[in-house]
Motif scaffolding. Structure first.
Motif, PDB file in Angstrom:
ATOM      1  N   GLU A  87       0.831  -1.208   0.000  1.00 31.89           N
ATOM      2  CA  GLU A  87       0.000   0.000   0.000  1.00 31.89           C
ATOM      3  C   GLU A  87       0.870   1.264   0.000  1.00 31.89           C
ATOM      4  OE1 GLU A  87      -3.448  -0.920  -0.007  1.00 31.89           O
ATOM      5  OE2 GLU A  87      -3.497   1.080  -0.862  1.00 31.89           O
ATOM      6  N   LEU A 135       2.251   1.825  -3.474  1.00 33.18           N
ATOM      7  CA  LEU A 135       1.234   2.302  -4.411  1.00 33.18           C
ATOM      8  C   LEU A 135       0.914   3.781  -4.141  1.00 33.18           C
ATOM      9  CD1 LEU A 135      -0.750   1.739  -6.697  1.00 33.18           C
ATOM     10  CD2 LEU A 135      -2.411   1.009  -4.978  1.00 33.18           C
ATOM     11  N   HIS A 136       0.785   4.115  -2.873  1.00 31.12           N
ATOM     12  CA  HIS A 136       0.481   5.504  -2.545  1.00 31.12           C
ATOM     13  C   HIS A 136       1.618   6.426  -2.976  1.00 31.12           C
ATOM     14  CE1 HIS A 136      -2.852   4.607   0.646  1.00 31.12           C
ATOM     15  NE2 HIS A 136      -3.012   3.932  -0.478  1.00 31.12           N
ATOM     16  N   GLU A 155       1.121   7.235  -6.468  1.00 32.78           N
ATOM     17  CA  GLU A 155      -0.050   8.100  -6.663  1.00 32.78           C
ATOM     18  C   GLU A 155       0.245   9.542  -6.230  1.00 32.78           C
ATOM     19  OE1 GLU A 155      -3.427   4.572  -6.649  1.00 32.78           O
ATOM     20  OE2 GLU A 155      -2.932   5.512  -4.736  1.00 32.78           O
ATOM     21  N   GLU A 167      -9.369   7.882  -0.598  1.00 29.64           N
ATOM     22  CA  GLU A 167      -9.111   6.442  -0.712  1.00 29.64           C
ATOM     23  C   GLU A 167      -7.863   6.056   0.104  1.00 29.64           C
ATOM     24  OE1 GLU A 167      -9.324   5.041  -4.875  1.00 29.64           O
ATOM     25  OE2 GLU A 167      -7.616   3.772  -4.340  1.00 29.64           O
ATOM     26  N   HIS A 168      -6.832   6.889   0.036  1.00 26.17           N
ATOM     27  CA  HIS A 168      -5.609   6.603   0.795  1.00 26.17           C
ATOM     28  C   HIS A 168      -5.899   6.524   2.296  1.00 26.17           C
ATOM     29  CE1 HIS A 168      -2.739   8.382  -2.504  1.00 26.17           C
ATOM     30  NE2 HIS A 168      -3.299   7.253  -2.862  1.00 26.17           N
ATOM     31  N   ASP A 204      -7.731   3.299   3.047  1.00 23.33           N
ATOM     32  CA  ASP A 204      -6.826   2.141   2.922  1.00 23.33           C
ATOM     33  C   ASP A 204      -5.978   1.980   4.184  1.00 23.33           C
ATOM     34  OD1 ASP A 204      -7.588   1.717   0.277  1.00 23.33           O
ATOM     35  OD2 ASP A 204      -5.843   2.760  -0.569  1.00 23.33           O
TER      36      ASP A 204
HETATM   37 MG    MG Z   1      -4.393   2.537  -1.861  1.00 29.13          MG
END
Ligand code: MG
Ligand code: FE
Ligand code: FE
Length: 166
Positions: free
Chosen positions: A52, A55-56, A59, A146-147, A150
């Motif tokens: 995670e 991925l963040h 992003e 969303e972050h 998560d």
């Molecule tokens: Mg995420």
């Protein structure tokens, strides 16, 4: 800079640029905090957390790209010197000096909550005034929301797991 594109902005463009540059500083610091957190992360559930965080990081880097494109479109300059990231940031930087998964999650949740607040203000400012910037900020805030979720879900799982081993 597109002159007609700048003309249709119903706001003081220079003031808007100040805010976009501040958000741009936040994104680079968020990117680095996630990127490094993913490298140093230790503890239970670290595989899920690292996935995670990585991925963040990508992003957040993309958010800096979206902001830099808009800053340039409006005739501004993205921050040229990283020293200015710290001068301009809204949300600051929490160094991942403690690599424990739970600490990293808490630090990054705090960062996301700050980012959501920053972008909510930008949405309110640009709504009906600058639809192009509004749309970019909407894209970004959707991901920040969303972050946060998560990371809070991971923290919740971590706490449940910790309880199971008590
Ligand atoms: Mg995420
Ligand atoms: Fe971001
Ligand atoms: Fe984020």
């Amino acid at each position: 800079m597109g002159s007609k594109g700048r003309e249709i902005v119903g706001l003081d463009v220079d003031e808007l640029l100040v805010l976009l540059r501040k958000a741009f500083a936040d994104e680079w610091l968020a990117y680095y905090q996630y990127w490094l957190g993913a490298k140093v992360c230790k503890g239970p559930m670290k595989e899920a957390v690292i996935t995670e965080l990585e991925l963040h990081a990508t992003e957040e880097l993309n958010h800096s790209l979206l902001l830099s494109n808009r800053i340039i479109q409006l005739g501004g300059t993205p921050i040229t010197n990283p020293q200015d990231w710290f001068k301009l940031t809204n949300c600051g930087y929490d160094a991942p000096d403690d690599p424990f998964v739970k600490t990293l999650l808490i630090q990054n949740i705090k960062g996301e909550q700050c980012a959501i607040g920053t972008y909510k203000k930008l949405l309110d400012l640009t709504r009906d005034k600058d639809p192009v910037t509004y749309n970019i900020i909407l894209t970004i805030i959707e991901q920040e929301v969303e972050h946060e979720e998560d990371l809070q879900a991971l923290l919740e799982d971590f706490e449940l797991m910790a309880r199971a081993f008590k």
